[in-house]
Scaffold this active site. Structure first.
Site, short mmCIF file in Angstrom:
data_model
loop_
_atom_site.label_atom_id
_atom_site.label_comp_id
_atom_site.label_asym_id
_atom_site.label_seq_id
_atom_site.Cartn_x
_atom_site.Cartn_y
_atom_site.Cartn_z
N CYS A 226 1.93 39.77 39.73
CA CYS A 226 3.06 39.24 40.10
C CYS A 226 3.13 39.58 41.56
O CYS A 226 2.77 40.92 41.82
CB CYS A 226 4.28 40.00 39.51
N ASN A 227 3.36 38.74 42.61
CA ASN A 227 3.40 39.10 43.97
C ASN A 227 4.76 40.14 44.12
O ASN A 227 4.54 40.84 45.12
CB ASN A 227 3.67 37.67 44.87
N THR A 228 5.92 39.87 43.47
CA THR A 228 7.12 40.69 43.81
C THR A 228 6.90 42.12 43.22
O THR A 228 7.19 43.09 44.25
CB THR A 228 8.15 40.09 43.11
N ASP B 204 3.32 40.02 34.38
CA ASP B 204 4.12 39.25 35.23
C ASP B 204 5.72 39.53 34.87
O ASP B 204 5.83 39.79 33.76
CB ASP B 204 3.73 37.83 35.42
N SER B 205 6.44 39.06 35.76
CA SER B 205 7.98 38.99 35.34
C SER B 205 7.93 37.93 34.09
O SER B 205 9.01 37.89 33.44
CB SER B 205 8.80 38.58 36.30
N TYR C 244 12.24 38.57 38.94
CA TYR C 244 12.30 39.96 39.56
C TYR C 244 12.57 39.59 40.97
O TYR C 244 12.60 40.70 41.74
CB TYR C 244 10.81 40.47 39.54
N GLY C 245 12.38 38.27 41.42
CA GLY C 245 12.27 38.14 42.84
C GLY C 245 13.62 38.35 43.59
O GLY C 245 13.59 38.12 44.95
N GLU D 5 9.76 27.69 35.30
CA GLU D 5 10.06 28.03 34.13
C GLU D 5 10.55 27.01 33.21
O GLU D 5 10.53 27.10 31.86
CB GLU D 5 10.60 29.32 33.97
N CYS E 132 3.33 33.54 45.19
CA CYS E 132 4.13 33.85 43.83
C CYS E 132 3.15 33.36 42.78
O CYS E 132 2.57 32.19 43.08
CB CYS E 132 5.47 33.43 43.70
N THR E 133 2.79 34.13 41.61
CA THR E 133 1.89 33.62 40.74
C THR E 133 2.30 32.38 40.04
O THR E 133 1.62 31.98 39.47
CB THR E 133 1.45 34.87 39.77
N1 DGL Z 1 5.21 35.62 39.24
C1 DGL Z 1 6.42 36.55 40.04
C2 DGL Z 1 5.73 36.51 41.64
O1 DGL Z 1 4.51 36.32 41.93
C3 DGL Z 1 7.93 35.67 39.88
C4 DGL Z 1 8.82 36.47 40.38
C5 DGL Z 1 10.18 36.11 39.88
O2 DGL Z 1 10.10 36.67 38.66
O3 DGL Z 1 10.81 36.12 40.39
O4 DGL Z 1 6.37 37.07 42.48
#
Ligand code: DGL
Length: 288
Positions: free
Chosen positions: A84-86, A21-22, A53-54, A163, A195-196
């Site tokens: 990570c969804n993104t 994940d990010s 990452y979003g 976070e 988003c996780t």
């Molecule tokens: N957990 C990431 C997701 O599911 C977080 C996204 C991010 O880093 O902005 O999209």
């Protein structure tokens, strides 16, 4: 990009599942994996140095994801879970084309669960800007059932609040109300936590959305998809011992990690720092 050669192993089933994940939001997927597949070893990589990452474009997220995949292959991962969804929305096809091991993301399992859940055909999506702009949920839901209405809300402030561990804070509550109101006004009966990181806000989201709205946790649905892939490919670790959890972050340790461990009731066996190396040149791609 040259990926490290994976160490040879006579029994790939005993190799770890690589998860990334990010940041540390993807640990919500790890918790679900722990529940469904307690005997599996997990190597988790949180790219905290480059979070979030979003708000980034497809080319950047693809590059980051391929670099992280290289680190996970070096750890001998038998499959990769994009927690990570993104990254799932923007980089999954590229990862699946490039890697020779199975790669599972979170979007399709979450979309499937939402379609199974909705009664009035109106599904709300809470996600990052990049995920919403990619329309990945819209396409996945449409593929399961045409005619379902998808209403998406980009929530750029939520990942930084999570976070920061502001999980039950008046500021987080107000921000969430602003994001939820248009979806509730549109009458959604199902809400995807796209988003996780968001399952960490589940109690607050459930309270604000009310009992008539079902929440879909993409983390749990992703873990179920991982179990299915492992079984289909004969990669499931059948050893009776409980698996280990190794966590690596790309920035210095995150003070919030302790809170996440406690909230998710996870036990991290080993924590370390990893540096992502190598800049890869990609052809220009359509920006999100
Ligand atoms: N957990 C990431 C997701 O599911 C977080 C996204 C991010 O880093 O902005 O999209």
């Amino acid at each position: 990009m040259h990926f490290p050669k994976q160490p040879q192993n006579n029994d790939p089933a005993i190799q770890p599942i690589g998860v990334f994940d990010s940041g540390i939001g993807g640990l919500t997927v790890v918790r679900a994996l722990r529940e469904l597949l307690p005997e599996e070893d997990i190597f988790y990589l949180g790219d905290t140095a480059r979070l979030p990452y979003g708000g980034k474009d497809r080319a950047t997220i693809e590059r980051y994801s391929l670099e992280i995949a290289g680190l996970l292959l070096a750890e001998n991962a038998k499959m990769i879970v994009v927690a990570c969804n993104t990254a799932s929305a923007l980089a999954l096809p590229r990862l699946q084309q490039t890697l020779r091991i199975p790669v599972v993301g979170v979007i399709v399992p979450g979309a499937r669960a939402a379609v199974q859940q909705t009664r009035n055909g109106k599904i709300g999506i809470l996600a990052t800007r990049a995920t919403v702009a990619s329309a990945a949920y819209d396409r996945a839901i449409e593929a399961f059932e045409a005619g379902v209405e998808v209403i998406s809300q980009a929530c750029p402030l939520l990942v930084p609040l999570i976070e920061e561990a502001w999980l039950d804070d008046p500021v987080t509550r107000e921000v969430l109300e602003r994001y939820l109101n248009p979806l509730l006004a549109a009458g959604v009966d199902t809400l995807v936590l796209g988003c996780t990181h968001y399952p960490l806000l589940e109690p607050l989201i459930a309270e604000l959305a009310g009992p008539s709205v079902a929440l879909i946790d993409s983390a749990f649905n992703c873990a179920a998809a991982v179990r299915q892939v492992l079984e289909e490919k004969g990669l499931r670790n059948t050893h009776a011992d409980p698996g280990t959890l190794q966590v690596a972050l790309t920035d210095s340790f995150n003070p919030f990690l302790k809170t996440v461990e406690a909230v998710l009731r996870l036990r991290i066996d080993q924590l370390e720092r990893r540096v992502v190396q190598g800049v890869m040149m990609l052809p220009p791609l359509t920006a999100v």
